[in-house]
Design a protein around this motif. Structure first.
Motif, mmCIF file in Angstrom:
data_model
loop_
_atom_site.group_PDB
_atom_site.id
_atom_site.type_symbol
_atom_site.label_atom_id
_atom_site.label_comp_id
_atom_site.label_asym_id
_atom_site.label_seq_id
_atom_site.Cartn_x
_atom_site.Cartn_y
_atom_site.Cartn_z
ATOM 1 N N VAL A 8 0.852 -1.216 -0.053
ATOM 2 C CA VAL A 8 0.183 0.013 -0.079
ATOM 3 C C VAL A 8 0.990 1.194 0.043
ATOM 4 N N ARG A 9 0.619 2.175 -0.893
ATOM 5 C CA ARG A 9 1.367 3.596 -1.068
ATOM 6 C C ARG A 9 0.216 4.629 -0.881
ATOM 7 N N ASP A 10 0.798 5.446 0.014
ATOM 8 C CA ASP A 10 -0.058 6.613 0.253
ATOM 9 C C ASP A 10 0.730 7.983 0.151
ATOM 10 N N GLU A 11 0.372 8.981 -0.573
ATOM 11 C CA GLU A 11 1.278 10.399 -0.467
ATOM 12 C C GLU A 11 0.322 11.251 0.350
ATOM 13 N N VAL A 12 1.026 11.603 1.485
ATOM 14 C CA VAL A 12 -0.030 12.124 2.675
ATOM 15 C C VAL A 12 0.451 13.657 2.621
ATOM 16 N N THR A 13 -0.758 14.522 2.602
ATOM 17 C CA THR A 13 -0.317 15.942 2.459
ATOM 18 C C THR A 13 -1.191 16.593 3.703
ATOM 19 N N PRO A 14 -0.466 17.700 4.048
ATOM 20 C CA PRO A 14 -1.102 18.574 5.263
ATOM 21 C C PRO A 14 -2.643 18.865 5.018
ATOM 22 N N ALA A 15 -3.458 18.786 5.881
ATOM 23 C CA ALA A 15 -5.032 19.243 5.917
ATOM 24 C C ALA A 15 -5.009 20.883 5.707
ATOM 25 N N ALA A 16 -6.088 21.276 4.711
ATOM 26 C CA ALA A 16 -6.276 22.722 4.681
ATOM 27 C C ALA A 16 -6.634 23.295 5.894
ATOM 28 N N ASP A 17 -6.799 22.859 6.982
ATOM 29 C CA ASP A 17 -7.157 23.509 8.303
ATOM 30 C C ASP A 17 -5.689 23.815 9.240
ATOM 31 N N GLY A 18 -4.693 23.062 8.567
ATOM 32 C CA GLY A 18 -3.203 23.371 9.147
ATOM 33 C C GLY A 18 -3.014 22.418 10.271
ATOM 34 N N THR A 19 -3.583 21.237 10.221
ATOM 35 C CA THR A 19 -3.571 20.141 11.447
ATOM 36 C C THR A 19 -2.389 19.479 10.835
ATOM 37 N N GLY A 20 -1.860 19.343 9.547
ATOM 38 C CA GLY A 20 -0.641 18.531 9.371
ATOM 39 C C GLY A 20 -1.015 17.451 8.487
ATOM 40 N N ALA A 21 -0.222 16.831 8.214
ATOM 41 C CA ALA A 21 -0.347 15.492 7.159
ATOM 42 C C ALA A 21 -0.269 14.302 8.526
ATOM 43 N N VAL A 22 -1.357 13.497 8.235
ATOM 44 C CA VAL A 22 -1.651 12.413 9.003
ATOM 45 C C VAL A 22 -1.636 11.019 8.134
ATOM 46 N N ALA A 23 -0.850 10.004 8.551
ATOM 47 C CA ALA A 23 -1.067 8.587 7.646
ATOM 48 C C ALA A 23 -1.400 7.787 8.851
ATOM 49 N N ARG A 24 -2.417 6.827 8.408
ATOM 50 C CA ARG A 24 -2.770 5.565 9.258
ATOM 51 C C ARG A 24 -2.603 4.490 8.669
ATOM 52 N N ILE A 25 -1.593 3.455 9.203
ATOM 53 C CA ILE A 25 -1.316 2.483 8.504
ATOM 54 C C ILE A 25 -1.505 1.076 9.285
ATOM 55 N N ALA A 26 -2.775 0.088 8.519
ATOM 56 C CA ALA A 26 -3.046 -0.936 9.331
ATOM 57 C C ALA A 26 -1.580 -2.028 9.503
ATOM 58 N N VAL A 27 -1.452 -2.560 10.724
ATOM 59 C CA VAL A 27 -0.147 -3.315 10.907
ATOM 60 C C VAL A 27 -0.840 -4.644 11.837
ATOM 61 N N ASP A 28 -0.347 -5.851 11.268
ATOM 62 C CA ASP A 28 -0.904 -6.808 12.047
ATOM 63 C C ASP A 28 0.322 -7.997 12.441
ATOM 64 N N ARG A 29 1.602 -7.277 11.961
ATOM 65 C CA ARG A 29 2.742 -8.221 12.336
ATOM 66 C C ARG A 29 4.029 -7.512 12.388
ATOM 67 N N ALA A 30 5.174 -8.035 12.575
ATOM 68 C CA ALA A 30 6.435 -7.394 12.360
ATOM 69 C C ALA A 30 6.556 -6.830 10.909
ATOM 70 N N THR A 31 6.632 -5.688 10.691
ATOM 71 C CA THR A 31 6.616 -5.076 9.521
ATOM 72 C C THR A 31 7.757 -4.035 9.162
ATOM 73 N N ASP A 32 8.155 -3.572 8.202
ATOM 74 C CA ASP A 32 8.947 -2.397 7.562
ATOM 75 C C ASP A 32 7.997 -1.476 6.817
ATOM 76 N N VAL A 33 8.162 -0.088 7.183
ATOM 77 C CA VAL A 33 7.499 0.567 6.583
ATOM 78 C C VAL A 33 8.455 1.789 6.029
ATOM 79 N N LEU A 34 8.318 2.176 4.816
ATOM 80 C CA LEU A 34 9.263 2.969 4.105
ATOM 81 C C LEU A 34 8.603 4.293 4.054
ATOM 82 N N LEU A 35 9.047 5.236 4.431
ATOM 83 C CA LEU A 35 8.890 6.722 4.455
ATOM 84 C C LEU A 35 9.647 7.360 3.521
ATOM 85 N N SER A 36 9.007 8.243 2.583
ATOM 86 C CA SER A 36 9.908 8.930 1.567
ATOM 87 C C SER A 36 9.590 10.690 1.875
ATOM 88 N N CYS A 37 10.557 11.379 1.623
ATOM 89 C CA CYS A 37 10.363 12.750 1.620
ATOM 90 C C CYS A 37 10.516 13.317 0.301
#
Length: 152
Positions: free
Chosen positions: A110-139
């Motif tokens: 699953v890949r998602d490009e997260v951007t800050p909300a218009a109300d200024g609350t910032g960018a939020v990503a929610r990822i479902a995890v059910d086992r030990a896993t590696d998550v890749l973040l890109s800037c």
């Protein structure tokens, strides 16, 4: 088929047509607001129970610095086995991209490009995890990113 069965079948047909007409007539012309789900969706979510968040203490990364993840380019998060389905919550003031394997036996990422909300609350990503896993973040871009692992 007896007369009673025919009448019951006709009654069900009329009921289906009436329900269809109500559903079409009660529709809205807008596409909806994903940030404001309907009351029915909220009730169903509460009925299913809210998924617990991943404990930030169980997340490790080489880019961890002073309680946050600071990196340029990419950073790999290593999430310890949460012991069940949990939500990894990541927050940032700037846009970032997250890639993670789907939970369960699914064989895709699953890949998602997260951007800050218009109300200024910032960018939020929610990822479902059910086992030990590696998550890749890109800037994106040339500047660095600062991401925080939170519980909400």
């Amino acid at each position: 088929m007896s007369g009673g069965q025919k009448a019951l079948l006709a009654g069900l047909g009329v009921l289906l047509v009436a329900l269809f007409a109500v559903a079409v007539g009660a529709g809205r012309d807008d596409t909806g607001d994903p940030g404001a789900p309907s009351g029915l969706v909220e009730r169903l979510g509460r009925l299913g129970g809210e998924r617990a968040a991943v404990d930030p203490a169980t997340v490790r990364a080489d880019c961890a610095e002073a309680g946050r993840l600071a990196f340029t380019g990419t950073c790999v998060l290593r999430v310890a086995d949460p012991g069940g389905l949990r939500t990894l919550v990541l927050r940032s003031a700037a846009p970032f991209t997250v890639e993670a394997p789907a939970p369960g036996d699914a064989e895709f990422t699953v890949r998602d490009e997260v951007t800050p909300a218009a109300d200024g609350t910032g960018a939020v990503a929610r990822i479902a995890v059910d086992r030990a896993t590696d998550v890749l973040l890109s800037c994106p871009g040339v500047g660095g990113c600062a991401v925080t692992v939170t519980t909400s």
